[in-house]
Design a protein around this motif. Sequence first.
Motif, PDB file in Angstrom:
ATOM      1  N   GLU A 259       0.860  -1.183   0.000  1.00 48.41           N
ATOM      2  CA  GLU A 259       0.000   0.000   0.000  1.00 48.41           C
ATOM      3  C   GLU A 259       0.894   1.229   0.000  1.00 48.41           C
ATOM      4  O   GLU A 259       2.003   1.203   0.522  1.00 48.41           O
ATOM      5  N   GLN A 260       0.400   2.330  -0.558  1.00 48.97           N
ATOM      6  CA  GLN A 260       1.184   3.563  -0.539  1.00 48.97           C
ATOM      7  C   GLN A 260       1.051   4.217   0.832  1.00 48.97           C
ATOM      8  O   GLN A 260      -0.047   4.541   1.269  1.00 48.97           O
ATOM      9  N   PRO A 261       2.174   4.439   1.525  1.00 44.03           N
ATOM     10  CA  PRO A 261       2.110   5.139   2.808  1.00 44.03           C
ATOM     11  C   PRO A 261       1.902   6.630   2.580  1.00 44.03           C
ATOM     12  O   PRO A 261       2.056   7.139   1.477  1.00 44.03           O
ATOM     13  N   GLU A 262       1.547   7.322   3.640  1.00 37.32           N
ATOM     14  CA  GLU A 262       1.335   8.765   3.558  1.00 37.32           C
ATOM     15  C   GLU A 262       2.579   9.491   3.070  1.00 37.32           C
ATOM     16  O   GLU A 262       2.490  10.553   2.487  1.00 37.32           O
ATOM     17  N   SER A 263       3.753   8.926   3.305  1.00 41.85           N
ATOM     18  CA  SER A 263       5.004   9.572   2.909  1.00 41.85           C
ATOM     19  C   SER A 263       5.379   9.299   1.450  1.00 41.85           C
ATOM     20  O   SER A 263       6.471   9.639   1.030  1.00 41.85           O
ATOM     21  N   THR A 264       4.485   8.695   0.699  1.00 48.06           N
ATOM     22  CA  THR A 264       4.752   8.406  -0.704  1.00 48.06           C
ATOM     23  C   THR A 264       5.034   9.700  -1.447  1.00 48.06           C
ATOM     24  O   THR A 264       4.296  10.676  -1.304  1.00 48.06           O
ATOM     25  N   PRO A 265       6.081   9.722  -2.255  1.00 45.66           N
ATOM     26  CA  PRO A 265       6.396  10.954  -2.982  1.00 45.66           C
ATOM     27  C   PRO A 265       5.271  11.353  -3.936  1.00 45.66           C
ATOM     28  O   PRO A 265       4.596  10.507  -4.515  1.00 45.66           O
ATOM     29  N   ARG A 266       5.101  12.661  -4.045  1.00 47.60           N
ATOM     30  CA  ARG A 266       4.173  13.241  -5.010  1.00 47.60           C
ATOM     31  C   ARG A 266       5.010  14.054  -5.979  1.00 47.60           C
ATOM     32  O   ARG A 266       6.027  14.612  -5.593  1.00 47.60           O
ATOM     33  N   PHE A 267       4.554  14.126  -7.204  1.00 41.61           N
ATOM     34  CA  PHE A 267       5.362  14.735  -8.245  1.00 41.61           C
ATOM     35  C   PHE A 267       4.652  15.888  -8.943  1.00 41.61           C
ATOM     36  O   PHE A 267       3.424  15.907  -9.035  1.00 41.61           O
ATOM     37  N   ALA A 268       5.456  16.819  -9.428  1.00 39.15           N
ATOM     38  CA  ALA A 268       5.023  17.862 -10.356  1.00 39.15           C
ATOM     39  C   ALA A 268       5.903  17.685 -11.581  1.00 39.15           C
ATOM     40  O   ALA A 268       7.126  17.573 -11.462  1.00 39.15           O
ATOM     41  N   VAL A 269       5.290  17.627 -12.753  1.00 37.98           N
ATOM     42  CA  VAL A 269       6.003  17.305 -13.974  1.00 37.98           C
ATOM     43  C   VAL A 269       5.886  18.472 -14.943  1.00 37.98           C
ATOM     44  O   VAL A 269       4.801  19.016 -15.129  1.00 37.98           O
ATOM     45  N   ASP A 270       7.004  18.850 -15.560  1.00 36.56           N
ATOM     46  CA  ASP A 270       6.967  19.996 -16.482  1.00 36.56           C
ATOM     47  C   ASP A 270       6.377  19.612 -17.832  1.00 36.56           C
ATOM     48  O   ASP A 270       6.083  18.446 -18.097  1.00 36.56           O
ATOM     49  N   ALA A 271       6.200  20.604 -18.684  1.00 34.09           N
ATOM     50  CA  ALA A 271       5.511  20.430 -19.960  1.00 34.09           C
ATOM     51  C   ALA A 271       6.177  19.418 -20.885  1.00 34.09           C
ATOM     52  O   ALA A 271       5.522  18.852 -21.757  1.00 34.09           O
TER      53      ALA A 271
ATOM     54  N   PRO B  60      13.911  24.527  -7.265  1.00 36.21           N
ATOM     55  CA  PRO B  60      12.827  23.966  -6.449  1.00 36.21           C
ATOM     56  C   PRO B  60      13.393  23.299  -5.203  1.00 36.21           C
ATOM     57  O   PRO B  60      14.557  22.898  -5.179  1.00 36.21           O
ATOM     58  N   ASP B  61      12.555  23.197  -4.162  1.00 32.57           N
ATOM     59  CA  ASP B  61      12.989  22.536  -2.926  1.00 32.57           C
ATOM     60  C   ASP B  61      13.442  21.102  -3.209  1.00 32.57           C
ATOM     61  O   ASP B  61      14.412  20.631  -2.633  1.00 32.57           O
ATOM     62  N   GLN B  62      12.705  20.407  -4.069  1.00 34.69           N
ATOM     63  CA  GLN B  62      13.044  19.041  -4.456  1.00 34.69           C
ATOM     64  C   GLN B  62      12.890  18.943  -5.973  1.00 34.69           C
ATOM     65  O   GLN B  62      11.846  19.329  -6.500  1.00 34.69           O
TER      66      GLN B  62
ATOM     67  N   ASP C  11       5.507  29.521 -11.656  1.00 37.18           N
ATOM     68  CA  ASP C  11       4.321  28.991 -10.987  1.00 37.18           C
ATOM     69  C   ASP C  11       4.458  27.492 -10.725  1.00 37.18           C
ATOM     70  O   ASP C  11       4.004  27.000  -9.694  1.00 37.18           O
ATOM     71  N   LEU C  12       5.089  26.780 -11.642  1.00 39.49           N
ATOM     72  CA  LEU C  12       5.301  25.344 -11.454  1.00 39.49           C
ATOM     73  C   LEU C  12       6.201  25.085 -10.256  1.00 39.49           C
ATOM     74  O   LEU C  12       5.918  24.225  -9.420  1.00 39.49           O
ATOM     75  N   VAL C  13       7.269  25.837 -10.142  1.00 38.48           N
ATOM     76  CA  VAL C  13       8.172  25.684  -9.002  1.00 38.48           C
ATOM     77  C   VAL C  13       7.447  26.045  -7.706  1.00 38.48           C
ATOM     78  O   VAL C  13       7.559  25.342  -6.700  1.00 38.48           O
ATOM     79  N   ALA C  14       6.671  27.129  -7.727  1.00 34.70           N
ATOM     80  CA  ALA C  14       5.915  27.537  -6.535  1.00 34.70           C
ATOM     81  C   ALA C  14       4.913  26.454  -6.134  1.00 34.70           C
ATOM     82  O   ALA C  14       4.776  26.131  -4.947  1.00 34.70           O
ATOM     83  N   LEU C  15       4.229  25.866  -7.119  1.00 35.07           N
ATOM     84  CA  LEU C  15       3.282  24.793  -6.838  1.00 35.07           C
ATOM     85  C   LEU C  15       3.991  23.591  -6.233  1.00 35.07           C
ATOM     86  O   LEU C  15       3.540  23.039  -5.219  1.00 35.07           O
ATOM     87  N   ALA C  16       5.086  23.185  -6.834  1.00 35.19           N
ATOM     88  CA  ALA C  16       5.839  22.032  -6.323  1.00 35.19           C
ATOM     89  C   ALA C  16       6.298  22.281  -4.889  1.00 35.19           C
ATOM     90  O   ALA C  16       6.164  21.409  -4.026  1.00 35.19           O
TER      91      ALA C  16
END
Length: 167
Positions: A4-16, A67-69, A42-47
Amino acid sequence: MMTEQPESTPRFAVDAMLGRLARWLRALGFDTTYSPDIDDHDLVALANCEQRILLTRDRHLITFLRPDQGLLLTFGRPLTQLDRVARTFGLSPTDDLFNRCLMCNSRLRAATTDEITALVPVRSRALPGPFLVCPGCSRIYWPGSHVKRMRQSLADLFPELQADNGV
């Protein structure tokens, strides 16, 4: 073995430039935002705001907007990119495969009989299912031949999928 995916599972923002990678990450069940029209700042701010890992092919995003990550991907093929992301962040398959809309990232829900009748081609209605629908964009999904091909591609990257899913 899938988990199962734990709460700490990475989430991603992907560029165009990485739309196909976004779909593969979503197929694996990872929360992945992709808005091809979003401005770089805006993408960096969202991430950063949503604590997402920014995946990009744009050196400028990583070098100057910082970006932070983030991860700079230099490979052109989506499955090669997916392999790099998986190795870098220690991703492994979960029980959440094919439970996100590949287009809008919403969590899928079971389709009603009326939705199946209205949205699934007659020749595909006899498939065993499950039939899932996206509450965000109303796309419907079912385990057709496209899913089999995608599962095989994922099993090539994640051998544990062959044993667990009979691919």
